[in-house]
Enzyme design. Structure first.
Site, PDB file in Angstrom:
ATOM      1  N   VAL A  53       5.195   0.036  -1.163  1.00 14.47           N
ATOM      2  CA  VAL A  53       4.626   1.364  -0.934  1.00 14.47           C
ATOM      3  C   VAL A  53       4.172   1.553   0.339  1.00 14.47           C
ATOM      4  O   VAL A  53       3.576   1.026   0.928  1.00 14.47           O
ATOM      5  CB  VAL A  53       3.414   1.722  -1.942  1.00 14.47           C
ATOM      6  N   ASP A  54       4.866   2.896   0.880  1.00 12.93           N
ATOM      7  CA  ASP A  54       4.815   3.203   2.309  1.00 12.93           C
ATOM      8  C   ASP A  54       4.951   2.127   3.244  1.00 12.93           C
ATOM      9  O   ASP A  54       4.130   1.928   4.222  1.00 12.93           O
ATOM     10  CB  ASP A  54       3.234   3.858   2.163  1.00 12.93           C
ATOM     11  N   PHE A  55       6.039   1.077   2.980  1.00 10.20           N
ATOM     12  CA  PHE A  55       5.974  -0.156   3.770  1.00 10.20           C
ATOM     13  C   PHE A  55       6.482  -0.008   4.925  1.00 10.20           C
ATOM     14  O   PHE A  55       6.383  -1.096   5.932  1.00 10.20           O
ATOM     15  CB  PHE A  55       6.557  -1.122   3.026  1.00 10.20           C
TER      16      PHE A  55
END
EC number: 3.1.1.11
Length: 528
Positions: A256-258
């Site tokens: 996620v949102d890495f």
């Protein structure tokens, strides 16, 4: 810096002039450099026909949250040298942080840490400019892995104050395994693995996923060659409007949102892998909060892959716009949780007027599991617990050029009629090359005055030819008391204190003159 403040920046006499970039966030006032109006994050050319102090003044009303000042000379800077120390069980230092603490460095006399392959269980902060982490195995077939397990629970009280749940809950801004501080200009890494074990090795059950940063860069001119960055949520945090990060090859893994933040970051030939996590069937490759003057995150000839665990119904997107918000009211309940009301999608959120999330994919290979909508809006929960769009669409800058599938076939934009927020374009080879040159120039990677010239991609130590011939130096103090494989808890005494502010001033010498490169960097003590 409040209105009425004047900061004097020392600059040296040098042929060809120089550029000054002021980094930070304006809250109302006007900025003047040498009497001329400027904006944050934009390089401004100044005369350097004499050694002098250049005034930076904050005028009008309001304040400037200053994160850094960078000076790039067009010519006349001295050639870089380097000195090398060894880190490892049989090295001069047994821990990386001990080696950093014991040795000085600058961009003109770099410190190279030649690190023996193995696991280094320590939380590291780099505060000095001109530091290199180099895998002693120049083939990088044997890994140098820096790992720790810190995280952010994102837990708040009724007043919105962050409430740590234990000693490892440090918040997104402080939980990174390795932090490259704002004063650590010119940091580089060759063949290094940066890993946050939280959600990767431990706390892997369904429902436990939470922000846990592996690498946080807050400095300008960061270069990562053939390195690996491993985490789940919020793996790589590139911070600082106007800062430049170059990721050359390598591998980044998350869920996620890495890849997220507001720096200008260029990824060339990097694999971005969407990892699996228990109970999850969705994910986002990016979450940029780019300032309006920034280019944002650029992925060139990258390969976006997805774990086999994701099924055909997975909701996997190229990214979502962090902090490019519409106006809304946030209500916080007594237990610290919050919800939004009064969402006005036609009005920009007054707290984020300068945010305009920007992500570009160029000539990259896309997994077929990525949703046909390509991108996502940013959502928050309303009082009923329903997700609602809180994105100010007009300021989002998402673009995809000449993407192709796993077979190499170009994706046809006509097959993607419902792209959310962004644009999708097919380019021929000449157009791709032109777009690449345009993006590199805008990012500040190039040969023009004030731009950072990118490495040529050769391995090893291509960025500075002195790396391979640097003079070894002896340690000036004992190199720590724990082996690289010691448990992280046993090394608490070696972990750096990450306070609310760091102010770094770097002075660089030029031939026959005392130079001026003043870096003023302030870290905000707030949680994401």
């Amino acid at each position: 810096m409040n209105a009425g403040t004047i900061l004097y920046i020392p600059v040296a006499q040098a042929e060809g002039g120089a550029t000054v970039t002021v980094k930070g966030q304006l809250y109302g006032p006007t900025l003047k450099l040498d009497g001329t109006d400027i904006t944050t994050g934009t390089a401004v050319t100044i005369a350097t026909d004499s050694t002098r102090y250049v005034p930076l003044s904050v005028e009008g009303t309001g304040s400037l949250y200053l994160t850094g000042i960078a000076i790039d000379y067009a010519a006349g800077s001295p050639a870089a040298t380097s000195h090398t120390v060894t880190v490892g069980p049989n090295g001069q230092y047994r821990t990386i942080q001990a080696a950093l603490d014991a040795n000085d460095s600058s961009e003109t006399d770099r410190l190279v840490l030649k690190i023996t392959p193995g696991d280094y269980r320590e939380k590291i902060t780099v505060t000095k400019p001109g530091v290199t982490f180099a895998n002693a195995d120049v083939t990088a077939k044997r890994a140098v892995t820096i790992r720790a397990s810190y995280y952010s629970s994102n837990t708040f009280d009724a007043d919105g104050k962050f409430v740590p749940q234990d000693e490892f809950d440090l918040g997104t801004n402080k939980c990174a395994t390795v932090t490259i501080g704002a004063g650590a200009t010119g940091f580089s890494a060759y063949g290094i693995t940066f890993q946050n074990d939280y959600n990767v090795v431990d706390h892997t059950a369904a429902g436990e996923q939470t922000p846990a940063v592996a690498l946080n860069t807050q400095a300008d001119k960061v270069y990562l060659k053939n390195s690996r960055i491993i985490g789940r949520q919020d793996t790589l945090y590139v911070q600082g409007a106007g800062n430049r990060v170059y990721v050359d090859g390598g591998y980044i893994e998350g869920t996620v949102d890495f890849v997220f933040g507001d720096a200008n970051a260029y990824f060339a030939g990097t694999e971005l892998h969407m990892a699996a996590f228990a109970g999850k069937n969705n994910g986002y490759f990016t979450a940029a909060n780019t300032k309006k003057s920034g280019v944002g995150l650029v992925f060139d000839r990258c390969n976006l892959t997805v774990a086999a665990a994701y099924d055909d119904d997975a909701k996997l997107s190229l990214g979502r716009p962090w902090q490019t918000f519409a106006q809304y009211t946030q209500v916080r309940k007594g237990d610290g949780s919050s919800y939004v009301t009064g969402v006005d999608l036609g009005t920009k959120n007054s707290a984020y007027t300068d945010t305009s999330s920007a992500v570009t994919y160029l000539d990259s290979t896309m997994s077929s599991k990525i949703t046909k909508n390509r991108w996502n809006v940013w959502t928050s929960k309303n009082q009923s617990g329903k997700s609602v769009d809180v994105t100010f669409h007009d300021d989002v800058r998402f673009a995809e050029y000449a993407s192709h599938d796993e077979t190499g076939a170009l994706l046809d934009p006509a097959d993607y009629k419902n792209v959310v927020l962004g644009s999708m374009s097919a380019l021929d080879e000449a157009q791709v090359q032109a777009k690449r040159a345009e993006l590199l120039a805008a990012l500040g990677f190039g040969s023009a005055a004030g731009q950072w010239v990118v490495p040529d991609g050769a391995w090893p130590f291509a960025y500075d030819p002195n790396y391979s011939t640097g003079t070894d130096v002896q340690p000036t103090q004992p190199g720590g008391n724990a082996s690289p494989n010691a448990d992280s808890a046993a090394k608490a005494d070696t972990m750096p204190e990450t306070g609310s502010a760091i102010i770094a001033v770097v002075v660089v010498a030029v031939p026959l003159l005392v130079a001026g490169l003043a870096l003023v960097a302030v870290r905000r003590n707030r949680q994401q």
